[in-house]
Design a protein around this motif. Structure first.
Motif, PDB file in Angstrom:
ATOM      1  N   LEU A  55       0.826  -1.475  -0.022  1.00  0.00           N
ATOM      2  CA  LEU A  55       0.503  -0.202   0.208  1.00  0.00           C
ATOM      3  C   LEU A  55       0.917   1.459  -0.222  1.00  0.00           C
TER       4      LEU A  55
ATOM      5  N   GLN B 194      -1.237   6.285  -2.004  1.00  0.00           N
ATOM      6  CA  GLN B 194      -2.798   6.008  -1.716  1.00  0.00           C
ATOM      7  C   GLN B 194      -2.824   6.381  -0.699  1.00  0.00           C
TER       8      GLN B 194
ATOM      9  N   HIS C 153      -5.883   9.017   0.441  1.00  0.00           N
ATOM     10  CA  HIS C 153      -7.675   7.698   1.081  1.00  0.00           C
ATOM     11  C   HIS C 153      -7.206   8.342   2.647  1.00  0.00           C
TER      12      HIS C 153
ATOM     13  N   GLU D 161     -13.490   0.949  -3.488  1.00  0.00           N
ATOM     14  CA  GLU D 161     -12.594   0.845  -4.355  1.00  0.00           C
ATOM     15  C   GLU D 161     -11.825   2.219  -3.686  1.00  0.00           C
TER      16      GLU D 161
ATOM     17  N   TYR E 233      -7.824   1.042  -2.409  1.00  0.00           N
ATOM     18  CA  TYR E 233      -6.770   1.124  -3.208  1.00  0.00           C
ATOM     19  C   TYR E 233      -6.966   1.148  -4.337  1.00  0.00           C
TER      20      TYR E 233
ATOM     21  N   ASP F 222      -3.365   1.924  -5.891  1.00  0.00           N
ATOM     22  CA  ASP F 222      -2.312   0.276  -6.400  1.00  0.00           C
ATOM     23  C   ASP F 222      -2.858  -0.543  -7.169  1.00  0.00           C
ATOM     24  N   TYR F 223      -4.215  -0.718  -6.846  1.00  0.00           N
ATOM     25  CA  TYR F 223      -4.795  -1.681  -7.694  1.00  0.00           C
ATOM     26  C   TYR F 223      -6.078  -1.507  -8.282  1.00  0.00           C
TER      27      TYR F 223
ATOM     28  N   ARG G 291      -9.333  -5.965  -5.557  1.00  0.00           N
ATOM     29  CA  ARG G 291      -9.260  -5.892  -4.216  1.00  0.00           C
ATOM     30  C   ARG G 291      -9.071  -7.659  -3.346  1.00  0.00           C
TER      31      ARG G 291
ATOM     32  N   ASP H 250      -6.178  -8.766  -3.842  1.00  0.00           N
ATOM     33  CA  ASP H 250      -4.694  -8.014  -3.708  1.00  0.00           C
ATOM     34  C   ASP H 250      -4.351  -7.300  -2.784  1.00  0.00           C
ATOM     35  N   TYR H 251      -5.335  -6.252  -2.586  1.00  0.00           N
ATOM     36  CA  TYR H 251      -5.831  -5.562  -1.875  1.00  0.00           C
ATOM     37  C   TYR H 251      -6.123  -6.285  -0.703  1.00  0.00           C
TER      38      TYR H 251
ATOM     39  N   PHE I  31      -3.412  -5.857   2.820  1.00  0.00           N
ATOM     40  CA  PHE I  31      -4.027  -5.736   3.711  1.00  0.00           C
ATOM     41  C   PHE I  31      -3.613  -5.922   5.408  1.00  0.00           C
TER      42      PHE I  31
END
Length: 205
Positions: free
Chosen positions: A17, A21, A25, A161, A164, A167-168, A173, A175-176, A180
């Motif tokens: 992350l 990102q 966020h 969404e 992540y 980065d994604y 989701r 992979d995120y 995490f």
């Protein structure tokens, strides 16, 4: 009294992350704090003006729940992120409780990931029912639909969404969520579990 941005909760140097990102966020979290304060002030003003029964007041009261829950859930989320914290060991009361109720710690984590994979936008939250000691994973749509009254949040995973997509991709989701769980601040999560088990509301900051 106004709500404040709790800057010390902002994580850094996370695996999988990026700093960008987290920065993007974090801006959304700041927005929830600002909106919670603005709506709180507006509700107080409308009430003093004798407009507590108006459609405007009702709309703002409903909106406050969305913004406030968004603020609180983000504080729990950022507060349970930290690089380099090992998973709880066999002697951990939290690990023991999860293993007892789900069959194993890994089985609980698998269930939590499946909860987070629920179609839609929202949150996956591990809750403790203080009345029974029951630990369960719940999907919360948006910030309020599915929140269980009286249950204490132990681990909070944002699956909007926006959590992540720097980065994604939109379909990233899974992979995120893997990233995490590589960055969970288990010390904070175990502290929440201890507080909730003692009948206290887990501290957000």
């Amino acid at each position: 009294m106004a709500y404040e941005v709790n800057a010390h909760l902002k994580p850094s140097n996370l695996k999988g992350l990026s700093e960008n990102q987290i920065a993007q966020h974090w801006k959304l979290y700041e927005g929830y704090v600002a909106q919670s304060n603005a709506l709180k002030a507006e509700l107080e003003a409308l009430r003093k003006e004798g407009k507590g029964a108006t459609p405007l007041y009702a709309d703002r009261r409903r909106r406050f729940g969305f913004e406030y829950n968004g603020m609180v859930l983000h504080e729990y989320y950022f507060g349970n992120l930290k690089a380099g914290v090992a998973e709880p060991g066999d002697a951990s009361p939290l690990r023991k409780a999860l293993s007892e109720q789900f069959g194993s710690f890994e089985a609980w984590k698998d269930d939590c990931v499946k909860c987070g994979a629920t179609r839609g936008i929202g949150w996956a939250v591990l809750y403790l029912d203080p009345a029974t000691g029951w630990l369960t994973n719940h999907f919360i749509q948006l910030h309020e639909d599915g929140n269980v009254a009286g249950f204490a949040p132990i681990l909070v995973l944002d699956v909007f969404e926006h959590a992540y997509m720097v980065d994604y991709p939109a379909t990233g989701r899974p992979d995120y969520m893997k990233a995490f769980f590589e960055n969970v601040n288990w010390a904070a999560v175990e502290k929440r579990f201890a507080e909730a088990s003692a009948g206290k509301i887990p501290a957000r900051f």
